[in-house]
Write a protein that holds these residues in place. Structure first.
Motif, PDB file in Angstrom:
ATOM      1  N   SER A 489       0.829  -1.208   0.000  1.00  0.00           N
ATOM      2  CA  SER A 489       0.000   0.000   0.000  1.00  0.00           C
ATOM      3  C   SER A 489       0.858   1.251   0.000  1.00  0.00           C
ATOM      4  CB  SER A 489      -0.957  -0.001   1.197  1.00  0.00           C
ATOM      5  OG  SER A 489      -0.257   0.186   2.417  1.00  0.00           O
ATOM      6  N   MET A 490       1.980   1.214   0.724  1.00  0.00           N
ATOM      7  CA  MET A 490       2.890   2.359   0.736  1.00  0.00           C
ATOM      8  C   MET A 490       3.448   2.611  -0.662  1.00  0.00           C
ATOM      9  SD  MET A 490       3.321   3.816   3.715  1.00  0.00           S
ATOM     10  CE  MET A 490       2.625   3.507   5.335  1.00  0.00           C
ATOM     11  N   ALA A 491       3.852   1.536  -1.328  1.00  0.00           N
ATOM     12  CA  ALA A 491       4.435   1.682  -2.663  1.00  0.00           C
ATOM     13  C   ALA A 491       3.416   2.193  -3.676  1.00  0.00           C
ATOM     14  CB  ALA A 491       4.999   0.337  -3.123  1.00  0.00           C
ATOM     15  N   SER A 492       2.135   1.850  -3.466  1.00  0.00           N
ATOM     16  CA  SER A 492       1.113   2.283  -4.420  1.00  0.00           C
ATOM     17  C   SER A 492       0.671   3.718  -4.197  1.00  0.00           C
ATOM     18  CB  SER A 492      -0.104   1.352  -4.344  1.00  0.00           C
ATOM     19  OG  SER A 492      -0.760   1.482  -3.091  1.00  0.00           O
ATOM     20  N   ARG A 493       0.795   4.221  -2.957  1.00  0.00           N
ATOM     21  CA  ARG A 493       0.293   5.560  -2.646  1.00  0.00           C
ATOM     22  C   ARG A 493       1.383   6.630  -2.617  1.00  0.00           C
ATOM     23  NH1 ARG A 493      -4.538   6.383   0.132  1.00  0.00           N
ATOM     24  NH2 ARG A 493      -3.882   8.557   0.223  1.00  0.00           N
ATOM     25  N   TYR A 494       2.650   6.235  -2.360  1.00  0.00           N
ATOM     26  CA  TYR A 494       3.698   7.228  -2.181  1.00  0.00           C
ATOM     27  C   TYR A 494       4.832   7.043  -3.193  1.00  0.00           C
ATOM     28  CZ  TYR A 494       1.518   8.025   2.396  1.00  0.00           C
ATOM     29  OH  TYR A 494       0.638   8.307   3.397  1.00  0.00           O
ATOM     30  N   PRO A 495       5.520   8.138  -3.542  1.00  0.00           N
ATOM     31  CA  PRO A 495       6.690   8.042  -4.439  1.00  0.00           C
ATOM     32  C   PRO A 495       7.930   7.619  -3.658  1.00  0.00           C
ATOM     33  CG  PRO A 495       6.313  10.331  -3.861  1.00  0.00           C
ATOM     34  CD  PRO A 495       5.205   9.545  -3.204  1.00  0.00           C
ATOM     35  N   LEU A 496       7.944   6.381  -3.183  1.00  0.00           N
ATOM     36  CA  LEU A 496       9.000   5.930  -2.274  1.00  0.00           C
ATOM     37  C   LEU A 496      10.379   6.001  -2.914  1.00  0.00           C
ATOM     38  CD1 LEU A 496       7.454   2.906  -0.352  1.00  0.00           C
ATOM     39  CD2 LEU A 496       7.434   5.338   0.211  1.00  0.00           C
ATOM     40  N   GLN A 497      10.478   5.701  -4.194  1.00  0.00           N
ATOM     41  CA  GLN A 497      11.789   5.743  -4.853  1.00  0.00           C
ATOM     42  C   GLN A 497      12.344   7.159  -4.842  1.00  0.00           C
ATOM     43  OE1 GLN A 497      11.858   4.007  -8.761  1.00  0.00           O
ATOM     44  NE2 GLN A 497      14.039   4.348  -9.053  1.00  0.00           N
ATOM     45  N   ALA A 498      11.494   8.132  -5.156  1.00  0.00           N
ATOM     46  CA  ALA A 498      11.939   9.531  -5.156  1.00  0.00           C
ATOM     47  C   ALA A 498      12.242  10.012  -3.742  1.00  0.00           C
ATOM     48  CB  ALA A 498      10.880  10.421  -5.807  1.00  0.00           C
ATOM     49  N   PHE A 499      11.407   9.591  -2.778  1.00  0.00           N
ATOM     50  CA  PHE A 499      11.635  10.022  -1.402  1.00  0.00           C
ATOM     51  C   PHE A 499      12.938   9.446  -0.867  1.00  0.00           C
ATOM     52  CE2 PHE A 499      10.861   9.740   3.265  1.00  0.00           C
ATOM     53  CZ  PHE A 499      10.728  11.099   3.505  1.00  0.00           C
ATOM     54  N   ASN A 500      13.181   8.170  -1.119  1.00  0.00           N
ATOM     55  CA  ASN A 500      14.423   7.554  -0.645  1.00  0.00           C
ATOM     56  C   ASN A 500      15.644   8.095  -1.379  1.00  0.00           C
ATOM     57  OD1 ASN A 500      13.381   5.972   1.442  1.00  0.00           O
ATOM     58  ND2 ASN A 500      12.801   4.329   0.030  1.00  0.00           N
ATOM     59  N   ALA A 501      15.460   8.521  -2.617  1.00  0.00           N
ATOM     60  CA  ALA A 501      16.553   9.179  -3.329  1.00  0.00           C
ATOM     61  C   ALA A 501      16.862  10.528  -2.679  1.00  0.00           C
ATOM     62  CB  ALA A 501      16.199   9.365  -4.799  1.00  0.00           C
ATOM     63  N   SER A 502      15.818  11.221  -2.233  1.00  0.00           N
ATOM     64  CA  SER A 502      16.007  12.495  -1.523  1.00  0.00           C
ATOM     65  C   SER A 502      16.704  12.264  -0.192  1.00  0.00           C
ATOM     66  CB  SER A 502      14.653  13.188  -1.295  1.00  0.00           C
ATOM     67  OG  SER A 502      13.997  13.438  -2.514  1.00  0.00           O
ATOM     68  N   ARG A 503      16.341  11.189   0.493  1.00  0.00           N
ATOM     69  CA  ARG A 503      17.019  10.835   1.745  1.00  0.00           C
ATOM     70  C   ARG A 503      18.505  10.566   1.481  1.00  0.00           C
ATOM     71  NH1 ARG A 503      13.856   5.909   4.263  1.00  0.00           N
ATOM     72  NH2 ARG A 503      15.216   6.302   6.069  1.00  0.00           N
ATOM     73  N   LEU A 504      18.788   9.851   0.415  1.00  0.00           N
ATOM     74  CA  LEU A 504      20.175   9.542   0.070  1.00  0.00           C
ATOM     75  C   LEU A 504      20.957  10.818  -0.225  1.00  0.00           C
ATOM     76  CD1 LEU A 504      22.222   7.241  -0.507  1.00  0.00           C
ATOM     77  CD2 LEU A 504      21.484   7.345  -2.904  1.00  0.00           C
ATOM     78  N   TYR A 505      20.322  11.776  -0.878  1.00  0.00           N
ATOM     79  CA  TYR A 505      20.972  13.034  -1.243  1.00  0.00           C
ATOM     80  C   TYR A 505      21.300  13.865   0.005  1.00  0.00           C
ATOM     81  CZ  TYR A 505      21.551  17.646  -3.435  1.00  0.00           C
ATOM     82  OH  TYR A 505      22.027  18.878  -3.833  1.00  0.00           O
ATOM     83  N   TYR A 506      20.341  13.961   0.911  1.00  0.00           N
ATOM     84  CA  TYR A 506      20.520  14.805   2.093  1.00  0.00           C
ATOM     85  C   TYR A 506      21.132  14.064   3.285  1.00  0.00           C
ATOM     86  CZ  TYR A 506      17.742  18.564  -0.005  1.00  0.00           C
ATOM     87  OH  TYR A 506      17.275  19.576  -0.816  1.00  0.00           O
ATOM     88  N   ASP A 507      20.898  12.766   3.374  1.00  0.00           N
ATOM     89  CA  ASP A 507      21.316  11.994   4.551  1.00  0.00           C
ATOM     90  C   ASP A 507      21.807  10.612   4.120  1.00  0.00           C
ATOM     91  OD1 ASP A 507      21.674  11.009   7.128  1.00  0.00           O
ATOM     92  OD2 ASP A 507      19.544  10.516   7.402  1.00  0.00           O
ATOM     93  N   PRO A 508      22.926  10.547   3.408  1.00  0.00           N
ATOM     94  CA  PRO A 508      23.388   9.263   2.865  1.00  0.00           C
ATOM     95  C   PRO A 508      23.734   8.228   3.931  1.00  0.00           C
ATOM     96  CG  PRO A 508      25.065  10.976   2.613  1.00  0.00           C
ATOM     97  CD  PRO A 508      23.805  11.669   3.033  1.00  0.00           C
ATOM     98  N   ASN A 509      24.053   8.668   5.139  1.00  0.00           N
ATOM     99  CA  ASN A 509      24.372   7.716   6.215  1.00  0.00           C
ATOM    100  C   ASN A 509      23.151   7.325   7.043  1.00  0.00           C
ATOM    101  OD1 ASN A 509      27.182   7.622   5.632  1.00  0.00           O
ATOM    102  ND2 ASN A 509      27.470   9.588   6.685  1.00  0.00           N
ATOM    103  N   ASN A 510      22.001   7.873   6.678  1.00  0.00           N
ATOM    104  CA  ASN A 510      20.731   7.533   7.330  1.00  0.00           C
ATOM    105  C   ASN A 510      20.781   7.733   8.845  1.00  0.00           C
ATOM    106  OD1 ASN A 510      18.040   6.687   7.375  1.00  0.00           O
ATOM    107  ND2 ASN A 510      18.573   4.535   7.613  1.00  0.00           N
TER     108      ASN A 510
END
Length: 525
Positions: A489-510
């Motif tokens: 349901s999360m994958a169908s409703r949210y742009p998870l790939q783009a959001f996680n790419a944004s996380r990688l850009y701003y916070d690569p060490n999570n």
């Protein structure tokens, strides 16, 4: 780091309930802090050396940079009001409680700029002096502004979006890119960051739209279930704010509407008071309490119950057996009678009426789904409730009251549960189970029943409606199958790939995430 125990919000807030920080000592003589969220459903131990309280944005920038360099977690925490403790990470946290300035009130552009640790109530008080207020509120005003927007808090009103939609600028302190200010000119990254869940950066400052301060006329009344369904579409368009409170096992729907005060409002208030001066609306709850306590060691009397509010009376009733379906039905019946006796009007400032008593410690699970648009409701909101109540009552689930239903317009924030086209209409439904006892065994039994059978039922009913959870009320499913359905349901409703790419850009060490978010969203990639 701190010599004394303290709270993330004042002891007098929210009827005396508080988020506790208790200092302990480990075997290695290292001080730790135990943080308990407002609803008493989650706690976390954090070493004091890993719990940060910056005094300025400059301090925050140094802390974030240091933790990133060392690969240490630093999850941002606000007032810890979220029932699911979405802000907790035992490996490291940063509190913005000292960054609470109201920086600028711009009456010309109708905006307010605040530090992220400022409480909603504090901002409202500052705005009131200028004849202004926030466009909408959630049920509690003790959130910090950072958490208020980052999880996409919402009020109710078919034409009013969640609070993140009113953000016009956001300043985040990121591990990899330093301090970044985002505005609508930044396009999708701005829309991603408005409900960033604290994962893209630690929010330092927010600028939001404001509106003129105003009074609201609130009308509380009771409908039958069939009346509530038949009248809904007209009520959504007639009233600025509206919410339904469904009482399981009772043919009762409590309706609460709020509209700007006009020249007739005072007369409506006075008329509704006639003949009710001597009515004690809480009498049905008190009578049931007296009956149930007759054969206990401390029978309750009118004198012993004097001055006790509605929420506490309900807790006392549920404490007799919070998981017995027949008992809960009796409690819900007394609550239905309370609301019938409480019908009427009142006038107060909007910031007072848009907050309301949420009751005692509790488990909450709230979901959101689209239901057409403002002009044409698809009817999914009423069909969902019909299906849910039918399943609850056929399976004899001890469903505490109320099941709250609210509505909002769409949000442009990519990660908002109400993301959708501008004219969209979204429905929010929240189930609840109170924790009226301090006995750990009883609390664990309630927790098990709520997180298992009850939440699973909501997920089952919601499958065909495309539900997603409110971010602050998302709980991990107990079964593996339901976890897979959650990820789907999360994958169908949210742009998870783009959001996680944004996380990688701003916070690569999570360093800003936690286990809950990593499981639900996946890790930055």
């Amino acid at each position: 780091m701190r010599g004394n125990s303290r709270n993330l919000f004042d002891d007098n807030d929210v009827e005396g309930k508080s988020t506790l920080l208790e200092e302990k000592t480990t075997d290695e003589d290292e001080e730790i802090t135990t943080i308990v969220n407002w609803s008493g459903t989650h706690s976390v131990d954090v070493l004091d050396k890993n719990y940060y309280e910056p005094e300025s944005i400059a301090d925050l920038e140094k802390i974030v940079a240091k933790c990133d360099k060392e690969g240490k977690s630093i999850r941002p925490v606000g007032s810890a009001l979220s029932p699911n403790a979405i802000s907790f990470n035992g490996n490291g946290m940063v509190s913005l409680s000292n960054l609470d300035r109201v920086i600028k009130i711009d009456k010309e552009n109708m905006t307010v700029t605040v530090e992220a640790g400022a409480r909603v109530s504090q901002v409202i008080d500052a705005l009131r002096e200028h004849g202004l207020t926030l466009p909408n509120l959630a049920s509690i005003a003790e959130q910090q502004m950072g958490g208020f927007t980052q999880i996409g808090a919402h009020g109710t009103g078919a034409n009013i979006p969640p609070v993140d939609e009113f953000v016009t600028s956001i300043k985040i302190v990121t591990p990899a890119r330093g301090t970044v200010e985002l505005t609508p000119s930044d396009g999708e990254m701005f829309n991603m960051a408005k409900v960033g869940l604290g994962c893209l950066g630690v929010v330092g400052e927010i600028t939001m739209q404001v509106i003129p301060a105003h009074n609201l006329l609130e009308h509380t009344y009771v409908l039958s279930r069939s009346e509530a369904k038949e009248q809904l579409n007209g009520l959504l368009k007639k009233h600025k704010h509206i919410r339904y409170m469904w009482i399981p096992y009772q043919d009762v729907v409590v309706v609460v509407t709020n509209d700007p005060e006009d020249e007739n409002s005072s007369n409506m208030v006075e008329e509704s008071k006639k003949g009710k001066q001597d009515i004690d609306a809480s009498k049905p709850l008190k009578e049931l309490l007296k009956e149930l306590s007759k054969h206990t060691t401390t029978p309750l009397t009118d004198d012993s119950l004097k001055g006790i509010g509605f929420g506490e009376l309900r807790d006392k009733l549920l404490a007799f057996d919070a998981l017995d379906g027949d008992h809960v039905t009796k409690v819900n019946e007394s609550e239905a009678l309370f609301w019938k006796q409480s019908e009427g009007y009142q006038i107060k400032p909007s910031d007072q009426l848009l907050q309301f008593d949420c009751g005692g410690q509790q488990w909450v699970f709230e979901v959101c789904f689209p239901t057409g648009n403002y002009e044409e409701n698809s009817g999914h909101d009423m069909q969902f409730m019909t299906n849910l109540l039918q399943k609850i009552e056929s399976q004899k689930i001890p469903a505490h009251a109320p099941i709250e239903q609210r509505w909002s317009a769409s949000s442009s924030s990519s990660m908002s549960p109400a993301h959708g086209p501008k004219e969209g209409l979204h429905c929010w439904v929240g189930i609840i189970m109170y924790l009226p006892s301090d006995d750990e065994t009883e609390r664990n039994e309630i927790t098990k029943r709520f997180q298992g059978q009850y939440c699973d039922l909501v997920r089952e009913v919601g499958l065909s409606f495309g539900i997603v959870s409110h971010w602050g009320k998302l709980e991990m499913p107990i079964s593996g199958q339901n976890f897979l359905l959650l990820r789907k349901s999360m994958a169908s409703r949210y742009p998870l790939q783009a959001f996680n790419a944004s996380r990688l850009y701003y916070d690569p060490n999570n360093i800003l995430g936690n286990d809950l978010l990593d499981l639900v969203l996946g890790k930055p990639m």
